[in-house]
Design a protein around this motif. Structure first.
Motif, PDB file in Angstrom:
ATOM      1  N   LYS A  16      -1.024   8.765   1.527  1.00  0.00           N
ATOM      2  CA  LYS A  16      -1.071   7.504   0.798  1.00  0.00           C
ATOM      3  C   LYS A  16       0.270   6.807   0.977  1.00  0.00           C
ATOM      4  CE  LYS A  16      -1.675   5.675  -3.922  1.00  0.00           C
ATOM      5  NZ  LYS A  16      -1.959   6.050  -5.333  1.00  0.00           N
ATOM      6  N   ARG A  18       2.543   3.607  -0.250  1.00  0.00           N
ATOM      7  CA  ARG A  18       2.644   2.638  -1.331  1.00  0.00           C
ATOM      8  C   ARG A  18       3.906   1.797  -1.172  1.00  0.00           C
ATOM      9  NH1 ARG A  18       2.216   5.459  -6.843  1.00  0.00           N
ATOM     10  NH2 ARG A  18       4.429   5.884  -6.555  1.00  0.00           N
ATOM     11  N   CYS A  48      -5.929  -0.897   0.625  1.00  0.00           N
ATOM     12  CA  CYS A  48      -6.516  -1.163  -0.688  1.00  0.00           C
ATOM     13  C   CYS A  48      -6.379  -2.652  -0.990  1.00  0.00           C
ATOM     14  CB  CYS A  48      -5.812  -0.335  -1.763  1.00  0.00           C
ATOM     15  SG  CYS A  48      -5.986   1.444  -1.538  1.00  0.00           S
ATOM     16  N   THR A  58      -0.829  -1.002  -0.925  1.00  0.00           N
ATOM     17  CA  THR A  58      -1.131   0.427  -0.790  1.00  0.00           C
ATOM     18  C   THR A  58      -2.134   0.621   0.350  1.00  0.00           C
ATOM     19  OG1 THR A  58      -0.732   0.877  -3.131  1.00  0.00           O
ATOM     20  CG2 THR A  58      -2.100   2.460  -1.943  1.00  0.00           C
ATOM     21  N   TYR A  60      -4.086   3.945   2.946  1.00  0.00           N
ATOM     22  CA  TYR A  60      -4.291   5.358   3.277  1.00  0.00           C
ATOM     23  C   TYR A  60      -4.361   5.479   4.796  1.00  0.00           C
ATOM     24  CZ  TYR A  60      -5.248   6.252  -1.627  1.00  0.00           C
ATOM     25  OH  TYR A  60      -5.126   6.372  -2.987  1.00  0.00           O
TER      26      TYR A  60
END
Length: 363
Positions: A16, A18, A48, A58, A60
């Motif tokens: 992840k 961020r 996201c 954010t 992934y």
């Protein structure tokens, strides 16, 4: 690929990311992780988005192997553009949940935004000091000072050696992430299924004060369920902490405290991944072990040797708890290192048996 096909491939090599610049596109993320293999290239990156279909900062990223994940995690708090990004190990389950909530790997996503700036490779900084361990730990028998080997203890900036086994003057003992003696694979510790992360804590905050802040939240094991993380640059509290809680309802109650003040600072509250918490517990255990360890100073090491190779070499006599390579003022290996051992006898035996033994082409 269908979500069913994704679940059937249970490799879980996912991180992840961020704090991305809002204008970042998939190709920018690929350049940021240029040393890693992303499964499917740009299509292995899932952004996201919010209710207006705009990126939240954010994403992934799905990698080919766990080795790629380990390399990616080294870029934690490196800069992309004007922002530094945080990188955490994630899971297939978490990614699938975000996809159901709208995360997208659509080809060309974010490329045609009117406010999109240019992110070239020169804007991808290398987090430098955040990836290093502060120097001097211990010295002669007892706390602090020089010496051939001794007990672990406090931390400091540089280290000037006066011992027959020590390094050159002015070196700093910091972990070189490109060579580090890493513990790959799953963490040793076990964490609760339900965890949160607190960011922006006062640096003086104690575990008891954190429990008071979370007064309506059931924390696993009271203070044992609170892990205050340290800044690797100076070995002091980073302002972040992980907390293991009992249930999902406790996570929801904790999230309601987001941006509530503790002392003169407001604290951010996020849901945390159990693997990140378990690794933080490992780090806490390692730091406790180093503080109680006996240290052997090594000098004359090959410049290209790794901490893992040094550990393997020393294990002929005793297995070290940890090894830290010394870096010189230009941030390159100095040929010196610290090796941590559990007992005084192990440290003495290593200093005696391995003194002037060959490692590669050097003794």
């Amino acid at each position: 690929m269908s979500s069913r096909g994704r679940r059937d491939r249970d490799d879980g090599n996912i991180v992840k990311v961020r704090g991305l610049p809002y204008e970042a596109a998939a190709l920018d993320v690929c350049k940021f992780f240029v040393e890693c293999k992303i499964r499917g290239g740009p299509r292995g990156i899932y952004f996201c988005i919010n209710e207006r279909k705009l990126p939240t900062g954010t994403a992934y990223v799905e990698f080919v192997s766990h080795r790629d994940v380990s390399i990616a995690l080294r870029r934690h708090k490196d800069r992309m553009g004007s922002r530094y990004v945080e990188i955490f190990e994630s899971s297939q389950e978490e990614l699938d949940r975000e996809i159901r909530d709208g995360a997208t790997n659509e080809f060309g996503f974010n490329e045609d935004r009117g406010d999109r700036g240019r992110l070239d490779s020169s804007s991808f900084g290398g987090g430098g000091s955040r990836d290093r361990f502060g120097g001097d730990r211990g010295g002669g028998f007892g706390r602090g000072g020089g010496g051939g080997f001794g007990r672990g203890g406090g931390s400091g900036g540089g280290y000037r050696d006066r011992s027959p086994y020590g390094g050159g003057g002015g070196s700093s003992f910091r972990r070189d992430r490109s060579r580090s003696f890493e513990r790959r694979g799953p963490p040793r510790s076990v964490a609760s299924e339900y965890c949160i992360k607190l960011r922006g804590l006062p640096w003086s905050a104690t575990k008891e004060q954190i429990l008071d802040f979370l007064e309506d939240v059931d924390v696993c094991g009271e203070t044992n369920g609170v892990i205050i993380t340290l800044d690797p640059k100076n070995n002091l509290p980073s302002g972040d902490a992980y907390v293991e809680v009992e249930t999902n309802s406790d996570i929801k109650r904790a999230l309601k405290l987001h941006k509530k003040e503790m002392g003169h600072r407001y604290v951010e509250v996020f849901e945390a991944n159990s693997k990140d918490v378990a690794r933080a517990k490992d780090n806490e255990d390692n730091e406790r072990a180093r503080n109680e360890a006996y240290i052997v100073h090594l000098r004359g090491l090959p410049y290209k040797t790794t901490e893992r190779e040094i550990s393997s070499w020393l294990s002929e006599v005793a297995d070290p708890i940890d090894v830290l390579i010394s870096m010189d003022r230009t941030n390159r290996p100095s040929g010196s290192a610290l090796a941590y051992f559990k007992t005084e006898n192990e440290a003495r035996s290593v200093a005696k048996e391995m003194h002037k033994r060959d490692l590669g082409r050097r003794y």
